[in-house]
Write a protein that holds these residues in place. Structure first.
Motif, PDB file in Angstrom:
ATOM      1  N   VAL A  88     -14.145 -67.957   5.021  1.00  0.00           N
ATOM      2  CA  VAL A  88     -15.277 -67.119   6.141  1.00  0.00           C
ATOM      3  C   VAL A  88     -16.084 -68.176   6.920  1.00  0.00           C
ATOM      4  O   VAL A  88     -16.956 -68.542   6.304  1.00  0.00           O
ATOM      5  N   SER A  89     -15.222 -67.697   8.507  1.00  0.00           N
ATOM      6  CA  SER A  89     -15.514 -68.304   9.270  1.00  0.00           C
ATOM      7  C   SER A  89     -17.204 -67.934   9.545  1.00  0.00           C
ATOM      8  O   SER A  89     -17.779 -67.101   8.694  1.00  0.00           O
ATOM      9  N   ASP A  90     -17.982 -69.528   9.924  1.00  0.00           N
ATOM     10  CA  ASP A  90     -19.160 -69.335  10.176  1.00  0.00           C
ATOM     11  C   ASP A  90     -19.561 -68.547  11.453  1.00  0.00           C
ATOM     12  O   ASP A  90     -20.774 -68.007  11.319  1.00  0.00           O
ATOM     13  N   ASP A  91     -19.230 -67.973  12.273  1.00  0.00           N
ATOM     14  CA  ASP A  91     -19.291 -66.963  12.945  1.00  0.00           C
ATOM     15  C   ASP A  91     -18.906 -65.916  12.532  1.00  0.00           C
ATOM     16  O   ASP A  91     -19.820 -64.513  12.521  1.00  0.00           O
ATOM     17  N   VAL A  92     -18.344 -65.660  11.784  1.00  0.00           N
ATOM     18  CA  VAL A  92     -18.016 -64.083  10.831  1.00  0.00           C
ATOM     19  C   VAL A  92     -19.214 -64.164   9.811  1.00  0.00           C
ATOM     20  O   VAL A  92     -20.327 -63.396   9.956  1.00  0.00           O
ATOM     21  N   ARG A  93     -20.203 -65.490   9.267  1.00  0.00           N
ATOM     22  CA  ARG A  93     -21.159 -65.270   8.575  1.00  0.00           C
ATOM     23  C   ARG A  93     -22.115 -65.394   8.966  1.00  0.00           C
ATOM     24  O   ARG A  93     -23.244 -64.493   9.038  1.00  0.00           O
ATOM     25  N   ASN A  94     -22.382 -65.520  10.574  1.00  0.00           N
ATOM     26  CA  ASN A  94     -23.688 -65.343  12.028  1.00  0.00           C
ATOM     27  C   ASN A  94     -23.358 -63.811  11.968  1.00  0.00           C
ATOM     28  O   ASN A  94     -24.541 -63.365  11.849  1.00  0.00           O
ATOM     29  N   THR A  95     -22.157 -63.174  12.292  1.00  0.00           N
ATOM     30  CA  THR A  95     -22.625 -62.079  11.825  1.00  0.00           C
ATOM     31  C   THR A  95     -23.405 -61.008  11.202  1.00  0.00           C
ATOM     32  O   THR A  95     -23.686 -60.053  11.113  1.00  0.00           O
ATOM     33  N   PRO A 122     -24.354 -67.317   2.752  1.00  0.00           N
ATOM     34  CA  PRO A 122     -25.152 -68.316   3.188  1.00  0.00           C
ATOM     35  C   PRO A 122     -26.385 -68.143   4.006  1.00  0.00           C
ATOM     36  O   PRO A 122     -25.671 -67.841   5.741  1.00  0.00           O
ATOM     37  N   SER A 123     -27.397 -68.746   4.911  1.00  0.00           N
ATOM     38  CA  SER A 123     -28.152 -68.655   6.081  1.00  0.00           C
ATOM     39  C   SER A 123     -27.096 -69.587   7.152  1.00  0.00           C
ATOM     40  O   SER A 123     -27.185 -69.086   8.582  1.00  0.00           O
ATOM     41  N   SER A 124     -25.897 -70.940   6.466  1.00  0.00           N
ATOM     42  CA  SER A 124     -25.604 -71.352   7.676  1.00  0.00           C
ATOM     43  C   SER A 124     -24.335 -71.359   7.411  1.00  0.00           C
ATOM     44  O   SER A 124     -23.883 -71.850   5.953  1.00  0.00           O
ATOM     45  N   GLY A 125     -23.485 -71.797   8.069  1.00  0.00           N
ATOM     46  CA  GLY A 125     -21.960 -72.549   7.977  1.00  0.00           C
ATOM     47  C   GLY A 125     -20.945 -71.812   6.731  1.00  0.00           C
ATOM     48  O   GLY A 125     -21.661 -70.027   7.326  1.00  0.00           O
ATOM     49  N   THR A 126     -19.856 -72.385   6.741  1.00  0.00           N
ATOM     50  CA  THR A 126     -19.140 -71.333   6.194  1.00  0.00           C
ATOM     51  C   THR A 126     -19.045 -71.226   5.167  1.00  0.00           C
ATOM     52  O   THR A 126     -19.871 -71.530   4.362  1.00  0.00           O
ATOM     53  N   PHE A 127     -18.481 -70.391   3.921  1.00  0.00           N
ATOM     54  CA  PHE A 127     -18.191 -69.843   2.958  1.00  0.00           C
ATOM     55  C   PHE A 127     -16.945 -69.427   2.063  1.00  0.00           C
ATOM     56  O   PHE A 127     -16.481 -68.642   3.024  1.00  0.00           O
TER      57      PHE A 127
END
Length: 145
Positions: free
Chosen positions: A28-35, A75-80
């Motif tokens: 899962v991209s960092d952009d999607v994770r951020n959203t 996670p609070s940052s990064g891809t997962f």
């Protein structure tokens, strides 16, 4: 990454193969994770529905399989990564010869959840997974006699 350790080494014409276990790991991209994080999502779960083309010596049948993604922390940052697992359907093949299993498009359906486990206000988030031009899609190959 896709794995299915119990796909057949060979098959017989007209005899169904056994269903095969499958595991798909998606990043899962960092952009999607951020959203997800922005809407309060602290974990996700859901499904991965994948389309599969089985080329049985020139005769193609299209199949679909839905795999389950267990609750996974965001996670609070990064891809997962999320890991989907389940079963690929049995195959009944009509032709003798080389048979290949080719991966196609997929739909990652994630339910973001608050820290308390309740779904967030956004509901299910669908992330389409498409095959890029020139991408190798052959996943597995075996002989049918």
């Amino acid at each position: 990454m896709v794995s299915s350790p119990d796909l057949p080494d060979s098959a017989a014409v007209g005899v169904p193969t056994a269903p095969a276990s499958a595991t798909v790991t998606s990043t899962v991209s960092d952009d999607v994770r951020n959203t997800l994080w922005w809407i309060g999502g602290r974990s996700v779960d859901g499904t991965l529905t994948t389309n599969i083309a089985v080329d049985n010596a020139g005769s193609v049948q299209n199949l679909s399989s839905t795999l389950t993604i267990p609750n996974t922390p965001v996670p609070s940052s990064g891809t997962f990564q999320v890991v989907a697992s389940g079963t690929l359907p049995a195959l009944t093949l009509a032709n003798a010869g080389t048979t290949s299993i080719n991966l196609g498009t997929a739909d990652l359906a994630l339910t973001p959840r608050y820290q308390n486990g309740e779904p967030t206000w956004i509901g299910v988030v669908h992330v389409p997974c498409t095959v890029k031009a020139g991408q190798v899609t052959k996943f597995y190959e075996f002989q049918v006699a």
